[in-house]
Design a protein around this motif. Structure first.
Motif, PDB file in Angstrom:
ATOM      1  N   UNK A   9      -4.307  12.444  -1.898  1.00 13.44           N
ATOM      2  CA  UNK A   9      -3.827  13.049  -0.439  1.00 13.44           C
ATOM      3  C   UNK A   9      -2.463  13.672  -0.816  1.00 13.44           C
ATOM      4  N   UNK A  10      -2.299  14.584   0.256  1.00 15.38           N
ATOM      5  CA  UNK A  10      -0.765  15.497   0.299  1.00 15.38           C
ATOM      6  C   UNK A  10       0.274  14.574   0.403  1.00 15.38           C
ATOM      7  N   UNK A  11       1.507  14.640  -0.548  1.00 14.06           N
ATOM      8  CA  UNK A  11       2.543  13.565  -0.394  1.00 14.06           C
ATOM      9  C   UNK A  11       3.148  13.200   1.139  1.00 14.06           C
ATOM     10  N   UNK A  12       3.152  14.491   1.680  1.00 16.04           N
ATOM     11  CA  UNK A  12       3.732  14.414   3.163  1.00 16.04           C
ATOM     12  C   UNK A  12       2.467  13.524   3.846  1.00 16.04           C
ATOM     13  N   UNK A  13       1.393  13.407   3.745  1.00 15.13           N
ATOM     14  CA  UNK A  13       0.555  12.616   4.523  1.00 15.13           C
ATOM     15  C   UNK A  13       0.696  11.254   4.358  1.00 15.13           C
ATOM     16  N   UNK A  14       1.241  10.757   3.280  1.00 17.27           N
ATOM     17  CA  UNK A  14       1.309   9.206   3.184  1.00 17.27           C
ATOM     18  C   UNK A  14       2.545   8.775   3.749  1.00 17.27           C
ATOM     19  N   UNK A  31     -13.138  -0.302  -4.911  1.00 18.15           N
ATOM     20  CA  UNK A  31     -12.822  -0.928  -6.386  1.00 18.15           C
ATOM     21  C   UNK A  31     -11.392  -1.500  -6.498  1.00 18.15           C
ATOM     22  N   UNK A  32     -10.559  -1.102  -5.596  1.00 15.58           N
ATOM     23  CA  UNK A  32      -9.221  -1.787  -6.026  1.00 15.58           C
ATOM     24  C   UNK A  32      -8.422  -1.815  -4.502  1.00 15.58           C
ATOM     25  N   UNK A  33      -7.652  -3.056  -4.183  1.00 17.12           N
ATOM     26  CA  UNK A  33      -6.825  -3.251  -3.268  1.00 17.12           C
ATOM     27  C   UNK A  33      -5.531  -3.538  -3.695  1.00 17.12           C
ATOM     28  N   UNK A  34      -4.510  -2.905  -2.861  1.00 17.84           N
ATOM     29  CA  UNK A  34      -3.124  -3.246  -3.376  1.00 17.84           C
ATOM     30  C   UNK A  34      -2.233  -3.117  -2.172  1.00 17.84           C
ATOM     31  N   UNK A  35      -1.125  -3.547  -2.099  1.00 24.22           N
ATOM     32  CA  UNK A  35      -0.111  -3.352  -1.126  1.00 24.22           C
ATOM     33  C   UNK A  35       1.177  -2.853  -1.707  1.00 24.22           C
ATOM     34  N   UNK A  36       1.770  -2.341  -0.658  1.00 21.41           N
ATOM     35  CA  UNK A  36       3.216  -1.628  -1.312  1.00 21.41           C
ATOM     36  C   UNK A  36       4.430  -1.748  -0.001  1.00 21.41           C
ATOM     37  N   UNK A  37       5.479  -1.795  -0.518  1.00 21.90           N
ATOM     38  CA  UNK A  37       6.565  -1.929   0.531  1.00 21.90           C
ATOM     39  C   UNK A  37       6.781  -0.438   0.945  1.00 21.90           C
ATOM     40  N   UNK A  38       6.601   0.742   0.087  1.00 21.59           N
ATOM     41  CA  UNK A  38       6.439   2.108   0.590  1.00 21.59           C
ATOM     42  C   UNK A  38       5.200   2.688  -0.148  1.00 21.59           C
ATOM     43  N   UNK A  39       4.390   2.837   0.856  1.00 22.97           N
ATOM     44  CA  UNK A  39       3.093   3.394   0.399  1.00 22.97           C
ATOM     45  C   UNK A  39       3.096   4.741   0.092  1.00 22.97           C
ATOM     46  N   UNK A  68      -7.685   5.137   0.922  1.00 20.69           N
ATOM     47  CA  UNK A  68      -7.233   4.975   2.143  1.00 20.69           C
ATOM     48  C   UNK A  68      -6.398   4.028   2.117  1.00 20.69           C
ATOM     49  N   UNK A  69      -5.515   3.917   3.255  1.00 16.56           N
ATOM     50  CA  UNK A  69      -4.459   2.988   3.603  1.00 16.56           C
ATOM     51  C   UNK A  69      -4.416   2.535   5.139  1.00 16.56           C
ATOM     52  N   UNK A  70      -3.713   1.377   5.225  1.00 22.21           N
ATOM     53  CA  UNK A  70      -3.614   0.727   6.556  1.00 22.21           C
ATOM     54  C   UNK A  70      -1.835   0.406   6.610  1.00 22.21           C
ATOM     55  N   UNK A 488     -12.803  10.724   2.986  1.00 23.50           N
ATOM     56  CA  UNK A 488     -11.647  11.490   2.819  1.00 23.50           C
ATOM     57  C   UNK A 488     -10.547  10.318   2.618  1.00 23.50           C
ATOM     58  N   UNK A 489      -9.266  10.661   1.826  1.00 23.19           N
ATOM     59  CA  UNK A 489      -8.381   9.984   1.704  1.00 23.19           C
ATOM     60  C   UNK A 489      -7.456  10.297   2.854  1.00 23.19           C
ATOM     61  N   UNK A 490      -6.908   8.958   3.237  1.00 28.03           N
ATOM     62  CA  UNK A 490      -6.108   8.892   4.500  1.00 28.03           C
ATOM     63  C   UNK A 490      -5.905   7.618   4.933  1.00 28.03           C
ATOM     64  N   UNK A 491      -5.130   7.614   6.229  1.00 24.64           N
ATOM     65  CA  UNK A 491      -4.940   6.406   6.833  1.00 24.64           C
ATOM     66  C   UNK A 491      -6.195   5.821   7.447  1.00 24.64           C
ATOM     67  N   UNK A 492      -6.538   4.411   7.611  1.00 22.08           N
ATOM     68  CA  UNK A 492      -7.441   3.877   8.700  1.00 22.08           C
ATOM     69  C   UNK A 492      -7.065   2.817   9.139  1.00 22.08           C
ATOM     70  N   UNK A 493      -7.532   2.582  10.365  1.00 21.19           N
ATOM     71  CA  UNK A 493      -7.239   1.603  11.096  1.00 21.19           C
ATOM     72  C   UNK A 493      -7.952   0.369  10.468  1.00 21.19           C
ATOM     73  N   UNK A 494      -7.356  -0.929  10.667  1.00 23.65           N
ATOM     74  CA  UNK A 494      -7.749  -2.254   9.720  1.00 23.65           C
ATOM     75  C   UNK A 494      -9.068  -2.515  10.312  1.00 23.65           C
ATOM     76  N   UNK A 495      -9.408  -2.369  11.718  1.00 23.23           N
ATOM     77  CA  UNK A 495     -10.559  -2.778  12.176  1.00 23.23           C
ATOM     78  C   UNK A 495     -11.761  -1.909  12.035  1.00 23.23           C
TER      79      UNK A 495
END
Length: 660
Positions: A9-14, A31-39, A68-70, A488-495
C-alpha cells in the motif's frame, strides 16, 4: 512467490494510529496477524529491501498477496483484537505455543445435572472446571482418590450411571462410601452440586482454610465426647493432607503466583510455567514455539501471556460465574524473565479478567529468583527433549511427503492432501467422508461429511463422482467469487473481516479409497469441471497398491515405505470418519422407521429418545417410566411407545455389515 511490491500500500494510505493488521495469501487465507502502536511504521518495515528481512519474515511477505488493517482506539483494544484473530485464524506464520505434551487435569463437570469428577486430557469443554495441569497422571489420580473420602462426588461415566440408575443399585464406590450414589437417590441433586462445588473450592486454594475448619469441628466433637464422629473427621483431615503432601512448599503461605521462564535457540523456544497457590506448586505446564519472526524476549513474553490467560478467559467465560474460582485461574502475581514492552496494558487486561489487581514483575532477589532458576532449568530440559524427539518425527514426515511426490512424479510439494471414502449398508444410507492432511498432519477443522442420494447412490463409482464434483464445484465457485472481487491492501472494518471458506483451498493430491474404477470416477469429475492442477490416486486395500488414472499397472511402494504409511493413515482416517457418520445416520434412520406410526411422536421427540438412550436396543429395553426421562415424552406417550415396540419385537436392530 508473490512480489511484495505488487500489493504494497502507499505509505500515505496507512494511518499512524494503533491497530491490528493481517497478511493474506492468494487464496484469501490469513497467514499472519500482528499489532502495532503505529501502523504506518510497522507495515513499512515489511516492505524494505528483501536482504534486510529475517528469513521467515521474507517467506511471509512473499507468500502474501495483500495486507489489510483495522484501526482501534487504544493499545489495549489492539491486544484483545490480535488475540481474537490469532485464535480464529491460526495463521501459519504467527508463533503458536504448542503444549510440549498432553497434560492431565482434574475436571469437574459442573454443567451436568450430577457433576462428575475425573482425570482428563485434551481440549477443555464448556461448563467444566479444570485444576492442574499436573505433570504425572498417577499423582492426580491418587489425589482424587484421597479427596473422594471427604467429597464423595460421582466419578462414573454416563453409561455406568444410567445402568446403576435403572438397576436401582449403586456401583462399588457407592458401597465403600467413595461416592454419594446420586444414581439411586442417596443424595439430592442440589446437595450433590454443593458437594462438587466444595471440591472445586478446595482445589482452587481453600485447602488450608477447609482443613482448619474440619480440625475445629473435630476438636469440638471430641470435647462433646462424640468420639466416633471426631475419629471420622480425623481420618478426613489425614486424607486431605495426604492429597497435597507431594506439593512442595516453595514460597510463603500467602503467595499466589505464576512463574514463567524460557530457553531458546535460533529456531525454537521452550516455555515453562509453575502455578504456585498458597506457596505450593499446584501445577506445571510447558510449550514449544517455532520462532517464525525474529522476536525479542519481551515480545515472546507478551505472546505467551496472551495465549495462556486468553485460554483461561475462554474457560471462565464458559463456566458459571464465580469470582473466587476466577481468582484461582489468574493469580495476583505473574513473574516473568523480562518485562514485556506493553506491561501496563497487559496488567490492565489481566486485572479485568481476574476482577482485581494483577502485577507483572521480574523477581530480583530471594526465594522467587531461586524458583525462577528451577523453572528455567525445566524449560532447557524440555527444549532438549523436544529436539531429540522432533528430529525423528520431522525427518520421517518430510521423507514421506518427498517420497510420495517422487513416486507419483508430481510437480509440486504435497502441502495439502485430501482423502475420500464411501460408506453404506447394501446401498442404503450412503455417505462419504473427506479428511485433510496438511504438511503430513491431520487438519480436523477441514474435515467434511457428505450425504449421497438419488442416482448418485447407485454404486461406489457414481457416489465418488458425485462427491468430487460437489467438493470442487464449491472450490470453483469460491475461486470465481474471489477473482471477481480481488484482494486489495488497505483498511477494513473489524466486523467485515472474514476468512474464506474452507473449500476454497485446493489440494495438491486427492486420494480415494479404492482401485481403478474409483480413481477413474474421481478423475472424470475433475475433467468435467476443467480442473487440471489437482492429481488423483487410489489406494486399494488388499495389496496396498497405488493406482493412478489411465495406467494399467499400479505403483508399488515397499511395505516399509514412509510414503505408503502416510497414505494408509489417510485412508484409515477417512474410513473411520465415514463409518462414524454412517452409524450416526443409520441409527437415526432405524429409530425413525421403528417408531413410525406412534401417534404424537414427531422428529424432535424421536431425536430426544435417541439422545437419552443412545440406541434403539436401549429404548426397547426401557420401561415406560424410564422413557419419560427423554425430553417431551410424557406417561401416556411412553405407554404408546412401549405398546408399539412390543408388537414390533421381531424388527432387527442391525441390518447388515457396514460396507468398507
Amino acid at each position: 512467490m508473490a512480489d511484495p511490491a505488487s500489493y504494497r500500500p502507499g505509505s500515505g494510505e496507512i494511518p499512524t494510529q494503533p491497530g491490528v493488521y493481517r497478511f493474506r495469501d492468494e487464496f484469501g487465507r490469513v497467514i499472519y496477524v500482528g499489532k502495532a502502536k503505529n501502523l504506518r511504521n510497522r507495515l513499512n518495515s515489511y516492505f524494505q529491501k528483501p536482504q534486510q528481512l529475517a528469513p521467515k519474515t521474507y517467506a511471509m511477505v512473499h507468500t502474501g498477496a495483500s495486507v489489510e488493517w483495522t484501526v482501534v482506539g487504544s493499545e489495549m483494544e489492539s491486544l484483545q483484537l490480535e488475540y481474537t484473530w490469532i485464535k480464529q485464524y491460526t495463521p501459519r506464520f504467527n508463533i503458536m505455543y504448542r503444549d510440549d505434551k498432553s497434560y492431565p487435569y482434574m475436571a469437574v463437570s459442573m454443567a451436568d445435572r450430577f457433576p462428575r469428577a475425573q482425570v482428563t486430557r485434551g481440549a477443555k469443554k464448556k461448563g467444566t472446571r479444570y485444576f492442574g495441569p499436573f505433570s504425572q497422571a498417577w499423582a492426580i489420580r491418587e489425589t482424587l482418590d484421597s479427596l473422594l473420602r471427604v467429597f464423595p462426588v460421582r466419578t462414573c461415566t454416563r453409561s455406568v450411571f444410567k445402568r446403576a440408575e435403572q438397576a436401582g443399585r449403586p456401583c462399588l464406590l457407592g458401597y465403600i462410601d467413595k461416592c454419594s450414589a446420586p444414581c439411586v437417590g442417596r443424595i439430592s441433586e442440589e446437595d450433590h452440586k454443593d458437594l462438587a462445588d466444595q471440591l472445586c473450592r478446595f482445589m482452587a486454594g481453600d485447602s488450608e482454610k477447609y482443613i482448619r475448619k474440619l480440625t475445629s469441628t473435630m476438636e469440638t466433637a471430641a470435647e462433646n465426647m462424640e468420639f466416633e464422629h471426631a475419629a471420622r473427621l480425623r481420618d478426613d483431615i489425614a486424607a486431605l493432607r495426604k492429597a497435597f503432601e507431594r506439593n512442595a512448599v516453595v514460597l510463603s503461605d500467602s503467595v499466589d503466583a505464576d512463574l514463567f521462564a524460557f530457553h531458546e535457540d535460533e529456531l525454537e523456544a521452550a516455555a515453562q510455567v509453575f502455578h504456585v497457590r498458597g506457596g505450593r506448586i499446584r501445577g506445571q505446564r510447558g510449550w514449544i514455539v517455532e520462532r517464525v519472526e525474529d522476536l525479542s524476549a519481551p515480545e515472546m513474553v507478551e505472546q505467551l501471556l496472551q495465549q495462556v490467560y486468553g485460554e483461561s478467559a475462554v474457560t471462565m467465560a464458559s463456566a458459571p460465574v464465580d469470582a473466587e474460582l476466577n481468582l484461582n485461574e489468574i493469580p495476583r502475581n505473574v513473574l516473568v524473565p523480562v518485562m514485556p514492552e506493553n506491561a501496563e496494558q497487559l496488567q490492565e487486561w489481566l486485572s479485568g479478567l481476574r476482577g482485581s489487581k494483577v502485577t507483572i514483575s521480574v523477581p530480583q532477589r530471594g526465594e522467587r529468583v531461586q524458583l525462577m532458576g528451577t523453572v528455567a532449568d525445566n524449560a532447557k530440559q524440555a527444549l532438549s527433549l523436544h529436539k531429540s524427539r522432533r528430529a525423528g518425527d520431522l525427518t520421517t514426515r518430510s521423507a514421506s511427503l518427498q517420497e510420495l511426490q517422487e513416486a507419483l512424479d508430481l510437480p509440486d510439494a504435497l502441502m495439502r492432501i485430501e482423502c475420500y471414502d464411501i460408506s453404506h449398508v447394501q446401498g442404503t444410507n450412503v455417505v462419504a467422508s473427506m479428511v485433510v492432511f496438511e504438511d503430513g498432519l491431520p487438519r480436523k477443522s477441514d474435515y467434511r461429511k457428505f450425504s449421497i442420494r438419488g442416482e448418485a447412490a447407485r454404486d461406489d463409482t457414481a457416489s465418488m463422482y458425485d462427491v468430487i464434483t460437489r467438493r470442487f464445484k464449491r472450490h470453483l465457485a469460491e475461486q470465481q467469487e474471489r477473482e471477481s472481487s480481488p484482494q486489495a491492501s488497505g483498511e477494513v472494518d473489524q466486523s467485515e473481516a472474514t476468512e474464506p471458506a474452507k473449500f476454497a483451498y485446493p489440494p495438491n493430491l486427492v486420494v480415494v479409497d479404492g482401485g481403478p474404477p474409483q480413481v477413474a470416477a474421481a478423475q472424470q469429475a475433475l475433467d468435467d469441471l476443467g480442473i487440471t492442477d489437482v492429481h488423483v490416486v487410489g489406494l486399494a486395500k488388499r495389496l496396498e497398491e497405488i493406482w493412478v488414472p489411465d495406467d494399467d499397472f499400479p505403483v508399488i511402494l515397499p511395505r516399509s515405505s514412509h510414503g505408503l504409511f502416510l497414505l494408509q493413515r489417510l485412508r484409515d482416517e477417512a474410513h473411520r470418519f465415514a463409518i462414524t457418520f454412517h452409524r450416526s445416520k443409520r441409527g437415526k434412520a432405524m429409530l425413525a422407521s421403528a417408531l413410525d406410526g406412534v401417534e404424537g411422536l414427531g422428529k424432535a421427540k424421536r431425536e430426544a429418545l435417541l439422545k437419552e438412550f443412545g440406541s434403539l436396543k436401549a429404548i426397547r429395553e426401557a420401561s415406560a417410566e424410564d422413557l419419560t426421562r427423554a425430553q417431551g415424552i410424557g406417561p401416556r406417550l411412553a405407554e404408546k411407545i412401549r405398546a408399539h415396540l412390543s408388537t414390533d419385537a421381531e424388527h432387527s436392530e442391525d441390518s447388515g455389515p457396514v460396507s468398507e
